[in-house]
Motif scaffolding. Structure first.
Motif, PDB file in Angstrom:
ATOM      1  N   PRO A  64      18.671 -17.574   5.303  1.00  0.00           N
ATOM      2  CA  PRO A  64      18.510 -16.139   5.098  1.00  0.00           C
ATOM      3  C   PRO A  64      17.847 -15.793   3.775  1.00  0.00           C
ATOM      4  N   VAL A  65      18.020 -16.641   2.776  1.00  0.00           N
ATOM      5  CA  VAL A  65      17.429 -16.392   1.468  1.00  0.00           C
ATOM      6  C   VAL A  65      16.417 -17.486   1.204  1.00  0.00           C
ATOM      7  N   ARG A  66      15.171 -17.117   1.181  1.00  0.00           N
ATOM      8  CA  ARG A  66      14.143 -18.096   0.892  1.00  0.00           C
ATOM      9  C   ARG A  66      13.035 -17.434   0.094  1.00  0.00           C
ATOM     10  N   ARG A  67      12.371 -18.221  -0.649  1.00  0.00           N
ATOM     11  CA  ARG A  67      11.278 -17.737  -1.480  1.00  0.00           C
ATOM     12  C   ARG A  67      10.042 -17.594  -0.605  1.00  0.00           C
ATOM     13  N   SER A  68       9.397 -16.446  -0.708  1.00  0.00           N
ATOM     14  CA  SER A  68       8.195 -16.250   0.089  1.00  0.00           C
ATOM     15  C   SER A  68       7.053 -17.063  -0.503  1.00  0.00           C
ATOM     16  N   ARG A  69       6.268 -17.617   0.367  1.00  0.00           N
ATOM     17  CA  ARG A  69       5.150 -18.441  -0.061  1.00  0.00           C
ATOM     18  C   ARG A  69       3.855 -17.709   0.259  1.00  0.00           C
ATOM     19  N   PRO A  70       2.884 -17.787  -0.635  1.00  0.00           N
ATOM     20  CA  PRO A  70       1.611 -17.144  -0.326  1.00  0.00           C
ATOM     21  C   PRO A  70       0.959 -17.797   0.882  1.00  0.00           C
ATOM     22  N   SER A  71       0.406 -16.972   1.727  1.00  0.00           N
ATOM     23  CA  SER A  71      -0.164 -17.504   2.964  1.00  0.00           C
ATOM     24  C   SER A  71      -1.564 -18.055   2.770  1.00  0.00           C
ATOM     25  N   GLY A  72      -2.195 -17.729   1.638  1.00  0.00           N
ATOM     26  CA  GLY A  72      -3.548 -18.200   1.421  1.00  0.00           C
ATOM     27  C   GLY A  72      -4.587 -17.257   2.001  1.00  0.00           C
ATOM     28  N   ARG A  73      -4.126 -16.201   2.688  1.00  0.00           N
ATOM     29  CA  ARG A  73      -5.057 -15.230   3.263  1.00  0.00           C
ATOM     30  C   ARG A  73      -5.268 -14.095   2.271  1.00  0.00           C
ATOM     31  N   VAL A  74      -6.417 -13.475   2.365  1.00  0.00           N
ATOM     32  CA  VAL A  74      -6.771 -12.359   1.495  1.00  0.00           C
ATOM     33  C   VAL A  74      -6.838 -11.097   2.338  1.00  0.00           C
ATOM     34  N   LEU A  75      -6.194 -10.055   1.850  1.00  0.00           N
ATOM     35  CA  LEU A  75      -6.241  -8.773   2.530  1.00  0.00           C
ATOM     36  C   LEU A  75      -7.314  -7.938   1.851  1.00  0.00           C
ATOM     37  N   ASP A  76      -8.371  -7.655   2.559  1.00  0.00           N
ATOM     38  CA  ASP A  76      -9.502  -6.928   1.998  1.00  0.00           C
ATOM     39  C   ASP A  76      -9.468  -5.503   2.530  1.00  0.00           C
ATOM     40  N   LEU A  77      -9.230  -4.545   1.620  1.00  0.00           N
ATOM     41  CA  LEU A  77      -9.153  -3.146   2.015  1.00  0.00           C
ATOM     42  C   LEU A  77     -10.362  -2.389   1.499  1.00  0.00           C
ATOM     43  N   ASP A  78     -10.782  -1.416   2.265  1.00  0.00           N
ATOM     44  CA  ASP A  78     -11.834  -0.501   1.856  1.00  0.00           C
ATOM     45  C   ASP A  78     -11.250   0.481   0.841  1.00  0.00           C
ATOM     46  N   ARG A  79     -12.073   1.065  -0.020  1.00  0.00           N
ATOM     47  CA  ARG A  79     -11.585   1.979  -1.061  1.00  0.00           C
ATOM     48  C   ARG A  79     -10.816   3.160  -0.454  1.00  0.00           C
ATOM     49  N   SER A  80     -11.151   3.565   0.743  1.00  0.00           N
ATOM     50  CA  SER A  80     -10.468   4.691   1.382  1.00  0.00           C
ATOM     51  C   SER A  80      -9.074   4.303   1.900  1.00  0.00           C
ATOM     52  N   GLN A  81      -8.768   3.017   1.925  1.00  0.00           N
ATOM     53  CA  GLN A  81      -7.494   2.560   2.461  1.00  0.00           C
ATOM     54  C   GLN A  81      -6.430   2.320   1.398  1.00  0.00           C
ATOM     55  N   TRP A  82      -6.743   2.536   0.127  1.00  0.00           N
ATOM     56  CA  TRP A  82      -5.754   2.347  -0.928  1.00  0.00           C
ATOM     57  C   TRP A  82      -6.033   3.318  -2.053  1.00  0.00           C
ATOM     58  N   ARG A  83      -5.028   3.485  -2.925  1.00  0.00           N
ATOM     59  CA  ARG A  83      -5.199   4.362  -4.073  1.00  0.00           C
ATOM     60  C   ARG A  83      -4.398   3.795  -5.241  1.00  0.00           C
ATOM     61  N   ASP A  84      -4.831   4.141  -6.446  1.00  0.00           N
ATOM     62  CA  ASP A  84      -4.125   3.718  -7.653  1.00  0.00           C
ATOM     63  C   ASP A  84      -2.914   4.613  -7.871  1.00  0.00           C
ATOM     64  N   ILE A  85      -1.805   4.006  -8.246  1.00  0.00           N
ATOM     65  CA  ILE A  85      -0.603   4.754  -8.601  1.00  0.00           C
ATOM     66  C   ILE A  85      -0.277   4.412 -10.038  1.00  0.00           C
ATOM     67  N   ARG A  86      -0.146   5.429 -10.854  1.00  0.00           N
ATOM     68  CA  ARG A  86       0.137   5.223 -12.267  1.00  0.00           C
ATOM     69  C   ARG A  86       1.560   4.695 -12.421  1.00  0.00           C
ATOM     70  N   ASP A  87       1.697   3.593 -13.136  1.00  0.00           N
ATOM     71  CA  ASP A  87       3.014   3.017 -13.403  1.00  0.00           C
ATOM     72  C   ASP A  87       3.543   3.632 -14.691  1.00  0.00           C
ATOM     73  N   THR A  88       4.626   4.363 -14.596  1.00  0.00           N
ATOM     74  CA  THR A  88       5.161   5.068 -15.762  1.00  0.00           C
ATOM     75  C   THR A  88       5.924   4.142 -16.695  1.00  0.00           C
ATOM     76  N   HIS A  89       6.173   2.931 -16.285  1.00  0.00           N
ATOM     77  CA  HIS A  89       6.937   1.997 -17.116  1.00  0.00           C
ATOM     78  C   HIS A  89       6.054   1.149 -18.012  1.00  0.00           C
ATOM     79  N   ILE A  90       4.767   1.152 -17.756  1.00  0.00           N
ATOM     80  CA  ILE A  90       3.853   0.345 -18.547  1.00  0.00           C
ATOM     81  C   ILE A  90       2.992   1.286 -19.384  1.00  0.00           C
ATOM     82  N   PRO A  91       3.050   1.175 -20.704  1.00  0.00           N
ATOM     83  CA  PRO A  91       2.229   2.058 -21.535  1.00  0.00           C
ATOM     84  C   PRO A  91       0.749   1.745 -21.328  1.00  0.00           C
ATOM     85  N   ASP A  92      -0.064   2.800 -21.310  1.00  0.00           N
ATOM     86  CA  ASP A  92      -1.492   2.603 -21.069  1.00  0.00           C
ATOM     87  C   ASP A  92      -2.314   2.568 -22.347  1.00  0.00           C
TER      88      ASP A  92
END
Length: 161
Positions: A121-149
């Motif tokens: 039930p508890v296991r470490r996820s392993r990277p699959s080696g695949r790349v998810l390529d998204l178009d600019r319209s499919q994602w957006r930047d979200i400002r992280d309030t915990h990291i000073p800019d």
């Protein structure tokens, strides 16, 4: 499905009683087939082997845990889980009985350990080696309030409590 505490206690008790009955039945069948001396010697030998496994793996596992704690590494990983399975296998070998010995010996096999760790039930996820390529319209930047800019006039840079 959640089991009530009283029902789970009864299930554990029933399981332990079933284990005792199964161990006695297997012991009697083995004693009748191979002789009492051979069966008792085999039980003694597997218990000694279990103590040897516990002595060896117990020290190794404690050393590994101490090393991870000193490095402040919270990841236990497959090696740690395999060590825990080996220690459980050693404990089962120490217990008298052929059913517990069979399960304990299975837990010492690396292929069985790997299968149990992968299905656990508890296991470490392993990277699959695949790349998810998204178009600019499919994602957006979200400002992280915990990291000073780096903006000194930013109010969010105040120290947190």
């Amino acid at each position: 499905m959640e089991i009530a505490p009283m029902a789970s206690g009864r299930l554990i008790l029933l399981g332990l009683l079933g284990l005792v009955v199964a161990e006695a039945a297997v012991f009697l069948v083995a004693a009748q087939a191979f002789g009492s001396f051979v069966v008792l010697f085999t039980l003694f030998a597997t218990s000694v082997f279990g103590f040897l496994v516990l002595g060896r793996m117990g020290k190794r596992l404690v050393g590994r845990l101490a090393d991870m704690l000193s490095r402040r590494d919270p990841a236990f990983g497959e090696a740690g889980a395999g060590g825990v399975l080996t220690v459980i296998g050693g404990i089962l070998l120490v217990l008298p009985g052929f059913v517990t010995d069979a399960v304990g010996l299975l837990l010492l096999v690396p292929a069985v350990q790997k299968k149990l760790i992968d299905r656990g039930p508890v296991r470490r996820s392993r990277p699959s080696g695949r790349v998810l390529d998204l178009d600019r319209s499919q994602w957006r930047d979200i400002r992280d309030t915990h990291i000073p800019d780096g903006n000194k006039s930013d109010d969010r840079r105040k120290p947190r409590r």
